[in-house]
Design a protein around this motif. Structure first.
Motif, PDB file in Angstrom:
ATOM      1  N   GLU A 257      17.362   2.592 -29.794  1.00 37.86           N
ATOM      2  CA  GLU A 257      16.716   2.857 -31.246  1.00 37.86           C
ATOM      3  C   GLU A 257      17.539   3.429 -32.318  1.00 37.86           C
ATOM      4  O   GLU A 257      17.578   3.065 -33.505  1.00 37.86           O
ATOM      5  N   MET A 258      17.790   4.452 -31.668  1.00 37.91           N
ATOM      6  CA  MET A 258      19.096   5.943 -32.782  1.00 37.91           C
ATOM      7  C   MET A 258      20.064   4.767 -32.961  1.00 37.91           C
ATOM      8  O   MET A 258      20.375   5.253 -33.827  1.00 37.91           O
TER       9      MET A 258
ATOM     10  N   LYS B 126      20.206   1.318 -33.067  1.00 37.06           N
ATOM     11  CA  LYS B 126      19.476   0.518 -34.226  1.00 37.06           C
ATOM     12  C   LYS B 126      20.134   1.773 -35.877  1.00 37.06           C
ATOM     13  O   LYS B 126      20.157   0.835 -36.585  1.00 37.06           O
ATOM     14  N   GLU B 127      18.961   1.923 -35.447  1.00 40.39           N
ATOM     15  CA  GLU B 127      19.183   2.741 -36.613  1.00 40.39           C
ATOM     16  C   GLU B 127      20.113   3.156 -37.320  1.00 40.39           C
ATOM     17  O   GLU B 127      20.713   3.158 -38.961  1.00 40.39           O
ATOM     18  N   ASN B 128      21.040   3.644 -36.898  1.00 43.90           N
ATOM     19  CA  ASN B 128      22.276   4.076 -37.438  1.00 43.90           C
ATOM     20  C   ASN B 128      23.402   2.999 -37.577  1.00 43.90           C
ATOM     21  O   ASN B 128      23.968   3.030 -38.672  1.00 43.90           O
TER      22      ASN B 128
ATOM     23  N   GLU C 298      21.832   0.049 -38.596  1.00 39.69           N
ATOM     24  CA  GLU C 298      20.920  -0.076 -40.646  1.00 39.69           C
ATOM     25  C   GLU C 298      21.743   0.220 -41.471  1.00 39.69           C
ATOM     26  O   GLU C 298      22.192   0.140 -42.324  1.00 39.69           O
ATOM     27  N   LYS C 299      21.351   2.058 -41.347  1.00 37.60           N
ATOM     28  CA  LYS C 299      22.663   3.050 -42.207  1.00 37.60           C
ATOM     29  C   LYS C 299      24.081   2.514 -42.561  1.00 37.60           C
ATOM     30  O   LYS C 299      24.103   2.278 -43.421  1.00 37.60           O
TER      31      LYS C 299
END
Length: 106
Positions: A60-61, A63-65, A67-68
């Motif tokens: 999840e982390m 994926k967030e990175n 996305e950023k």
């Protein structure tokens, strides 16, 4: 004769008590073994669950990175409309102007 019968009955009762005690002890040991087995399996499941949750959190982390990073990379650059030759970059709806820039060397 009745003393003999009483002795036989007493012996039978004693042997029956011993057999019952042995059976009870055997069941107690089997129950302890089963509880130990269950606890071991529960510990293994808990370890797998913790590892799975850690992997999920890591993904999840990640994926967030990503996305950023994607949002940063989705910016556009243009210098066609600028008479002064400035590079105009739009990232996330915000415009940035760079008056001096050099093209990447190949």
């Amino acid at each position: 004769m009745s003393l003999r019968i009483k002795a036989v009955v007493d012996k039978f009762v004693q042997e029956l008590k011993e057999a019952l005690d042995a059976d009870i002890q055997d069941r107690i040991m089997k129950e302890r073994e089963m509880q130990s087995y269950i606890q071991e399996r529960e510990r293994e499941v808990a370890e797998r669950e913790a590892a799975w949750k850690a992997e999920l959190s890591r993904r999840e982390m990640e994926k967030e990175n990503l996305e950023k990073e994607k949002s940063v990379l989705m910016g556009t650059a243009s210098n066609q409309d600028n008479q002064d030759g400035a590079l105009e970059i739009t990232v996330s709806g915000e415009k940035y102007r760079c008056l001096r820039f050099a093209k990447a060397k190949k």
